[in-house]
Write a protein that holds these residues in place. Structure first.
Motif, PDB file in Angstrom:
ATOM      1  N   ILE A 227       4.478 -10.653   7.843  1.00 28.16           N
ATOM      2  CA  ILE A 227       4.814  -9.936   9.079  1.00 28.16           C
ATOM      3  C   ILE A 227       6.023 -10.641   9.677  1.00 28.16           C
ATOM      4  O   ILE A 227       5.957 -11.821  10.018  1.00 28.16           O
ATOM      5  CB  ILE A 227       3.663  -9.952  10.106  1.00 28.16           C
ATOM      6  N   PHE A 228       7.144  -9.925   9.776  1.00 37.35           N
ATOM      7  CA  PHE A 228       8.363 -10.483  10.342  1.00 37.35           C
ATOM      8  C   PHE A 228       8.548  -9.884  11.734  1.00 37.35           C
ATOM      9  O   PHE A 228       8.675  -8.673  11.882  1.00 37.35           O
ATOM     10  CB  PHE A 228       9.563 -10.136   9.461  1.00 37.35           C
ATOM     11  N   THR A 229       8.531 -10.732  12.750  1.00 35.31           N
ATOM     12  CA  THR A 229       8.750 -10.263  14.117  1.00 35.31           C
ATOM     13  C   THR A 229      10.209 -10.442  14.466  1.00 35.31           C
ATOM     14  O   THR A 229      10.729 -11.556  14.516  1.00 35.31           O
ATOM     15  CB  THR A 229       7.868 -11.045  15.112  1.00 35.31           C
ATOM     16  N   ASN A 230      10.902  -9.320  14.690  1.00 32.18           N
ATOM     17  CA  ASN A 230      12.337  -9.328  14.966  1.00 32.18           C
ATOM     18  C   ASN A 230      12.602  -8.513  16.226  1.00 32.18           C
ATOM     19  O   ASN A 230      12.244  -7.331  16.292  1.00 32.18           O
ATOM     20  CB  ASN A 230      13.091  -8.747  13.768  1.00 32.18           C
ATOM     21  N   THR A 231      13.196  -9.173  17.237  1.00 30.85           N
ATOM     22  CA  THR A 231      13.468  -8.560  18.552  1.00 30.85           C
ATOM     23  C   THR A 231      12.228  -7.878  19.125  1.00 30.85           C
ATOM     24  O   THR A 231      12.295  -6.759  19.657  1.00 30.85           O
ATOM     25  CB  THR A 231      14.629  -7.538  18.462  1.00 30.85           C
ATOM     26  N   GLY A 232      11.093  -8.553  18.988  1.00 36.55           N
ATOM     27  CA  GLY A 232       9.858  -8.071  19.585  1.00 36.55           C
ATOM     28  C   GLY A 232       9.095  -7.052  18.767  1.00 36.55           C
ATOM     29  O   GLY A 232       7.991  -6.643  19.156  1.00 36.55           O
ATOM     30  N   LYS A 233       9.622  -6.617  17.636  1.00 37.97           N
ATOM     31  CA  LYS A 233       8.950  -5.625  16.808  1.00 37.97           C
ATOM     32  C   LYS A 233       8.451  -6.263  15.513  1.00 37.97           C
ATOM     33  O   LYS A 233       9.145  -7.087  14.909  1.00 37.97           O
ATOM     34  CB  LYS A 233       9.905  -4.473  16.482  1.00 37.97           C
ATOM     35  N   ASP A 234       7.228  -5.872  15.112  1.00 45.57           N
ATOM     36  CA  ASP A 234       6.652  -6.400  13.873  1.00 45.57           C
ATOM     37  C   ASP A 234       7.049  -5.538  12.684  1.00 45.57           C
ATOM     38  O   ASP A 234       6.880  -4.308  12.702  1.00 45.57           O
ATOM     39  CB  ASP A 234       5.122  -6.446  13.965  1.00 45.57           C
ATOM     40  N   PHE A 235       7.565  -6.209  11.636  1.00 47.17           N
ATOM     41  CA  PHE A 235       7.904  -5.542  10.388  1.00 47.17           C
ATOM     42  C   PHE A 235       6.964  -6.063   9.310  1.00 47.17           C
ATOM     43  O   PHE A 235       6.984  -7.252   8.975  1.00 47.17           O
ATOM     44  CB  PHE A 235       9.362  -5.814  10.005  1.00 47.17           C
ATOM     45  N   TYR A 236       6.137  -5.166   8.786  1.00 45.55           N
ATOM     46  CA  TYR A 236       5.145  -5.554   7.789  1.00 45.55           C
ATOM     47  C   TYR A 236       5.716  -5.447   6.376  1.00 45.55           C
ATOM     48  O   TYR A 236       6.556  -4.589   6.093  1.00 45.55           O
ATOM     49  CB  TYR A 236       3.911  -4.669   7.888  1.00 45.55           C
ATOM     50  N   ALA A 237       5.219  -6.317   5.487  1.00 43.03           N
ATOM     51  CA  ALA A 237       5.540  -6.238   4.065  1.00 43.03           C
ATOM     52  C   ALA A 237       4.215  -6.303   3.313  1.00 43.03           C
ATOM     53  O   ALA A 237       3.640  -7.375   3.127  1.00 43.03           O
ATOM     54  CB  ALA A 237       6.459  -7.372   3.639  1.00 43.03           C
ATOM     55  N   ILE A 238       3.718  -5.139   2.921  1.00 45.08           N
ATOM     56  CA  ILE A 238       2.433  -5.041   2.231  1.00 45.08           C
ATOM     57  C   ILE A 238       2.693  -4.643   0.777  1.00 45.08           C
ATOM     58  O   ILE A 238       3.213  -3.549   0.517  1.00 45.08           O
ATOM     59  CB  ILE A 238       1.515  -3.988   2.894  1.00 45.08           C
ATOM     60  N   PRO A 239       2.369  -5.497  -0.189  1.00 49.63           N
ATOM     61  CA  PRO A 239       2.590  -5.149  -1.595  1.00 49.63           C
ATOM     62  C   PRO A 239       1.581  -4.102  -2.067  1.00 49.63           C
ATOM     63  O   PRO A 239       0.394  -4.183  -1.745  1.00 49.63           O
ATOM     64  CB  PRO A 239       2.392  -6.484  -2.323  1.00 49.63           C
ATOM     65  N   PHE A 240       2.071  -3.125  -2.802  1.00 48.90           N
ATOM     66  CA  PHE A 240       1.175  -2.072  -3.290  1.00 48.90           C
ATOM     67  C   PHE A 240       1.805  -1.432  -4.519  1.00 48.90           C
ATOM     68  O   PHE A 240       3.031  -1.308  -4.618  1.00 48.90           O
ATOM     69  CB  PHE A 240       0.946  -1.018  -2.203  1.00 48.90           C
ATOM     70  N   GLU A 241       0.958  -1.047  -5.454  1.00 46.71           N
ATOM     71  CA  GLU A 241       1.439  -0.424  -6.689  1.00 46.71           C
ATOM     72  C   GLU A 241       0.957   1.012  -6.776  1.00 46.71           C
ATOM     73  O   GLU A 241      -0.233   1.287  -6.595  1.00 46.71           O
ATOM     74  CB  GLU A 241       0.934  -1.214  -7.906  1.00 46.71           C
ATOM     75  N   GLN A 242       1.894   1.901  -7.013  1.00 49.11           N
ATOM     76  CA  GLN A 242       1.534   3.301  -7.260  1.00 49.11           C
ATOM     77  C   GLN A 242       2.477   3.870  -8.308  1.00 49.11           C
ATOM     78  O   GLN A 242       3.652   3.506  -8.370  1.00 49.11           O
ATOM     79  CB  GLN A 242       1.567   4.123  -5.979  1.00 49.11           C
ATOM     80  N   ASN A 243       1.932   4.729  -9.146  1.00 42.72           N
ATOM     81  CA  ASN A 243       2.706   5.321 -10.249  1.00 42.72           C
ATOM     82  C   ASN A 243       3.324   4.233 -11.128  1.00 42.72           C
ATOM     83  O   ASN A 243       4.466   4.343 -11.584  1.00 42.72           O
ATOM     84  CB  ASN A 243       3.800   6.245  -9.702  1.00 42.72           C
ATOM     85  N   ASP A 244       2.545   3.145 -11.313  1.00 30.18           N
ATOM     86  CA  ASP A 244       2.966   2.012 -12.160  1.00 30.18           C
ATOM     87  C   ASP A 244       4.209   1.303 -11.630  1.00 30.18           C
ATOM     88  O   ASP A 244       4.897   0.598 -12.381  1.00 30.18           O
ATOM     89  CB  ASP A 244       3.233   2.472 -13.603  1.00 30.18           C
ATOM     90  N   LYS A 245       4.508   1.478 -10.339  1.00 31.49           N
ATOM     91  CA  LYS A 245       5.655   0.802  -9.732  1.00 31.49           C
ATOM     92  C   LYS A 245       5.190  -0.039  -8.553  1.00 31.49           C
ATOM     93  O   LYS A 245       4.464   0.440  -7.684  1.00 31.49           O
ATOM     94  CB  LYS A 245       6.713   1.812  -9.279  1.00 31.49           C
ATOM     95  N   PHE A 246       5.629  -1.297  -8.537  1.00 32.18           N
ATOM     96  CA  PHE A 246       5.254  -2.233  -7.485  1.00 32.18           C
ATOM     97  C   PHE A 246       6.341  -2.240  -6.412  1.00 32.18           C
ATOM     98  O   PHE A 246       7.534  -2.282  -6.722  1.00 32.18           O
ATOM     99  CB  PHE A 246       5.082  -3.634  -8.065  1.00 32.18           C
TER     100      PHE A 246
END
Length: 418
Positions: A227-246
């Motif tokens: 979770i990157f908080t930049n200028t008061g806003k949270d930016f999430y980075a959630i890893p997920f695989e679909q259609n064989d692509k990560f």
């Protein structure tokens, strides 16, 4: 005559009795010998278990000599120290051809020689460490192969909570976290966060996995969530695989990868912004500067912010010096100026992929120092690259959303506990 006959009879009886009497004793001796042999075998097995190996070779059988490749040193110079003949060195180099180019031996890399334990100290094996993980084994026997080995790898999971006061790199150092993790994070968030515009109060929480070889960390980071908080806003980075692509997604299932990258190079600083009336440092007068200048060392890689086709590769003596223009679609095009040189193969008509190197930072044309003048055009009109919006790529599909939500909730819960 009769007396002699009885003497022979009694002698035969005595012999038989002797065999009968002493047979158990002989049998016991045989068992004792077998037991003794069994003990010897156990001792030998124990000794085998105590053999020490280095690079998969039983090192106890050799004298070990270790070194570091010095400046202007090559395989020939290293082996010459151990009285290996030029003919033998040539033969070794020929055997290495299909596995390892001996000319690629680099200064600062470790090497090890296994020497025979005799007065000649004849080299038997030469090992060169290509990197922290891989090594090349050269067996001096002509019938043996040259092969690449790999050290054992241990993966460890870490967490970090880092507050930012200046740059992400400096923040990592201050938090006693490997600063090279910042490079991986900047790549993940390249489409969402302007890393040249981080402000005091920004922060990041991250769960990541790192590999270790001989208890030494490798610079390979598998970010498991952030979770990157930049200028008061949270930016999430959630890893997920679909259609064989990560890929990485935000909390709503939108891909973090956008059509364009936020910046065309890594770790630099903005020395001049987009302006309609900027004082030119060479011409000494005010004029429009419809781009963003990124100050960076000469030779820094410059890459295209999106897929496209090279439409111009030229030199402008009284302006941008060496420059490349890429058309991304019917709306957007980008130009990269003051390059010291172009990347190999860059020519008009060439298709390039997002993140592909197209040139290197320089100071050609009208420039007071090495920097990249980066420009973006929308429908032929220059726009401020720092304010350009970019549509996201394919989001999590509706059928995958329940699974994604489950994964996201679990990871966010772990991040909040850091």
């Amino acid at each position: 005559m009769k007396k002699t006959k009885w003497i022979w009879i009694w002698a035969a009886i005595g012999l038989v009795l002797g065999i009968v009497i002493f047979w158990p004793s002989n049998k016991g001796n045989k068992e004792a010998i077998l037991e003794a042999n069994a003990v010897d075998e156990v001792v030998d097995t124990t000794e085998l278990q105590q053999v020490h190996y280095k690079y998969g070779i039983p090192s106890d059988n050799f004298e070990i000599a270790e070194g570091v490749v010095e400046k202007n040193q090559n395989l020939s110079l290293i082996l010459a120290r151990y009285k290996v003949s030029p003919a033998k060195i040539h033969e070794i180099a020929q055997r290495c051809k299909d596995v390892f180019d001996v000319r690629s031996i680099k200064r600062g890399q470790n090497y090890t020689l296994f020497l025979a334990k005799d007065s000649l100290r004849t080299p038997e094996f030469f090992i060169y460490e290509k990197n922290a993980l891989e090594y090349v084994v050269i067996d001096f026997k002509e019938t043996s192969e040259v092969y690449v080995g790999q050290k054992d790898v241990v993966k460890k999971e870490h967490t970090a909570k880092v507050g930012i006061t200046s740059s992400l790199w400096n923040a990592m150092v201050e938090a006693n976290t490997d600063p090279t993790l910042a490079i991986t994070l900047s790549e993940i968030y390249a489409w969402s966060i302007d890393f040249f515009g981080l402000a005091k109060g920004d922060s990041i929480r991250v769960i990541y996995e790192q590999s270790y070889v001989e208890d030494k960390p490798l610079r390979d980071f598998n970010v498991k969530a952030a979770i990157f908080t930049n200028t008061g806003k949270d930016f999430y980075a959630i890893p997920f695989e679909q259609n064989d692509k990560f890929s990485y997604f935000d909390e709503e299932g939108n891909s973090l990868q956008k059509t364009f990258l936020k910046a065309p190079l890594k770790y630099s600083r903005i020395s001049s912004g987009f302006s309609n009336n900027r004082f030119h440092p060479v011409l000494k007068r005010y004029r429009a500067h419809h781009g963003v200048d990124y100050a960076a060392p000469t030779g820094t890689e410059v890459y295209t912010i999106g897929d496209g086709v090279v439409v111009k590769k030229a030199y402008q003596a009284n302006g941008g010096g060496n420059y490349v223009t890429i058309k991304h679609n019917s709306v957007y095009s980008t130009t990269y100026m003051h390059l010291s040189k172009f990347a190999k193969g860059i020519q008009p008509g060439k298709r390039v992929k997002q993140g592909e190197t197209i040139g290197y930072v320089g100071a050609t044309g009208l420039a007071t120092g090495p920097h990249l003048d980066f420009r973006v055009y929308k429908n032929g009109t220059p726009i401020n690259p720092l304010k350009m919006s970019s549509p996201p790529k394919e989001p999590v599909s509706p059928e995958n959303m329940p699974h994604f939500t489950q994964v996201k909730d679990s990871l966010v819960n772990l991040l909040r506990k850091i």
